[in-house]
Design a protein around this motif. Structure first.
Motif, PDB file in Angstrom:
ATOM      1  N   GLU A 147       0.826  -1.207   0.000  1.00  0.00           N
ATOM      2  CA  GLU A 147       0.000   0.000   0.000  1.00  0.00           C
ATOM      3  C   GLU A 147       0.861   1.258   0.000  1.00  0.00           C
ATOM      4  OE1 GLU A 147      -2.545  -0.297   3.347  1.00  0.00           O
ATOM      5  OE2 GLU A 147      -3.853  -1.827   2.452  1.00  0.00           O
ATOM      6  N   GLN A 148       1.944   1.229   0.772  1.00  0.00           N
ATOM      7  CA  GLN A 148       2.825   2.395   0.799  1.00  0.00           C
ATOM      8  C   GLN A 148       3.513   2.598  -0.549  1.00  0.00           C
ATOM      9  OE1 GLN A 148       5.844   2.323   3.803  1.00  0.00           O
ATOM     10  NE2 GLN A 148       6.417   4.438   3.498  1.00  0.00           N
TER      11      GLN A 148
ATOM     12  N   ARG B  33       1.585   6.780  -6.709  1.00  0.00           N
ATOM     13  CA  ARG B  33       0.544   7.770  -7.002  1.00  0.00           C
ATOM     14  C   ARG B  33       1.038   9.186  -6.719  1.00  0.00           C
ATOM     15  NH1 ARG B  33      -2.885   3.966  -4.374  1.00  0.00           N
ATOM     16  NH2 ARG B  33      -2.861   5.275  -2.491  1.00  0.00           N
TER      17      ARG B  33
ATOM     18  N   SER C 237       2.318   1.749  -3.436  1.00  0.00           N
ATOM     19  CA  SER C 237       1.317   2.287  -4.369  1.00  0.00           C
ATOM     20  C   SER C 237       1.054   3.764  -4.090  1.00  0.00           C
ATOM     21  CB  SER C 237       0.017   1.491  -4.251  1.00  0.00           C
ATOM     22  OG  SER C 237      -0.541   1.613  -2.951  1.00  0.00           O
ATOM     23  N   ARG C 238       1.065   4.156  -2.802  1.00  0.00           N
ATOM     24  CA  ARG C 238       0.890   5.578  -2.477  1.00  0.00           C
ATOM     25  C   ARG C 238       2.058   6.403  -3.002  1.00  0.00           C
ATOM     26  NH1 ARG C 238      -1.077   3.601   2.526  1.00  0.00           N
ATOM     27  NH2 ARG C 238       0.991   3.880   3.456  1.00  0.00           N
ATOM     28  N   LYS C 239       3.264   5.857  -2.883  1.00  0.00           N
ATOM     29  CA  LYS C 239       4.432   6.573  -3.402  1.00  0.00           C
ATOM     30  C   LYS C 239       4.332   6.751  -4.910  1.00  0.00           C
ATOM     31  CE  LYS C 239       7.885   5.327   0.099  1.00  0.00           C
ATOM     32  NZ  LYS C 239       9.162   4.589   0.340  1.00  0.00           N
TER      33      LYS C 239
END
Length: 307
Positions: free
Chosen positions: A127-128, A134, A130-132
């Motif tokens: 998840e982290q 994005r 993918s956040r990075k």
């Protein structure tokens, strides 16, 4: 710990940790060295014997002493001892250094004895990441929109005011280097190429395609098309109507983002100018106060001399 009636045995922790624990009970103090060496054991004791003050102290110090080598052990212990703040910090350290943590002995033990926690950490790491991704994509998009907004403003500047080598038919060429926009010189070269390129009407040239898109972008953003001096500003809507709806929807989205970027840039510029005006006003007030103070002392000295 020995009392007059019975003995209390504390098993599973080093003797020095028990001594530090008993010392904290009577003094509410614990040395930094003991906390560094026995912080994990003291956290367990504080949880077992319900000592929130010691648990808080252990949480704060363990966060400072955490490394990639012991973070998995501290994480597992924070989960068992109900220390959410410590647990959150451990998870953050694991996700930020996931590849290094995976090579530690603590991770191997976690894989054997607590696979559920391992799965949670892997999920949080994904998840982290993918956040990075994005966030990086968003920053790249914002950078592109800033460049497009600057190009639109620069195009209007060239066609309205004229610049170094390119200007409207009723405006004289300045011949001076442009200081308003960093892209002005490159855009002037692109405009010169557009006026002489044989394939611009066919839109086969890559540079001409960029100019067509820039003209269209300006036309969609311009709020005064009747008086605008940018070429094709009034007539470009006819070209846009021939395109399919999907392309038009996507184009409207780009136009909206560029327009919002231009608005934010204008607000930032106004805020900067306002702060500069306020700063200059304060400087002038301070200078006036110093001048008045100097005049007062000068008059006072003159009065004393007269006396």
């Amino acid at each position: 710990m020995v009392t007059s009636k019975s003995n209390i045995k504390i098993c599973g922790v080093p003797t020095n940790a028990v001594i530090a624990f008993v010392h904290f009970i009577y003094t509410s103090r614990c040395s930094r060295e003991n906390m560094k060496n026995y912080g994990i054991h003291l956290l367990v004791l504080s949880h077992v014997f319900s000592m929130p003050k010691l648990k808080q102290r252990c949480t704060v110090d363990l966060i400072q002493f955490m490394t990639t080598g012991n973070v998995v052990d501290v994480l597992h212990l924070a989960k068992l001892c109900d220390a959410p703040n410590l647990y959150f910090k451990c998870v953050k350290l694991v996700t930020n250094n996931f590849e290094a943590v995976k090579e530690t002995e603590g991770w191997k033990l976690l894989h054997k004895h607590d696979p559920c926690l391992e799965v949670d950490l892997i999920r949080l790491n994904k998840e982290q990441e993918s956040r990075k991704k994005r966030g990086e994509k968003h920053r790249e998009e914002q950078k592109l929109f800033v460049q497009l907004s600057e190009a639109v403003q620069c195009l209007k500047h060239i066609c309205t005011e004229g610049c170094t080598n390119v200007a409207s038919y009723d405006v004289e060429i300045t011949g001076r280097p442009c200081t308003k926009f960093s892209t002005c010189q490159a855009l002037q070269g692109l405009i010169k190429h557009f006026t002489t390129c044989d394939r611009r009407l066919e839109r086969g040239c890559r540079s001409c395609k960029s100019m067509w898109k820039l003209f269209r972008l300006h036309s969609c953003i311009c709020i005064n098309q009747e008086a605008c001096k940018v070429p094709l500003c009034k007539k470009y809507q006819l070209i846009a109507e021939k395109e399919n709806k999907e392309g038009a929807t996507r184009w409207k989205l780009i136009v909206g983002k560029v327009a919002s970027t231009m608005a934010m840039s204008s607000l930032q510029l106004l805020r900067t100018r306002r702060d500069e005006v306020i700063r200059n006003a304060r400087v002038e007030e301070e200078e006036d106060e110093l001048r008045e103070s100097s005049n007062w002392w000068t008059n006072a000295i003159a009065c004393f001399r007269c006396i």
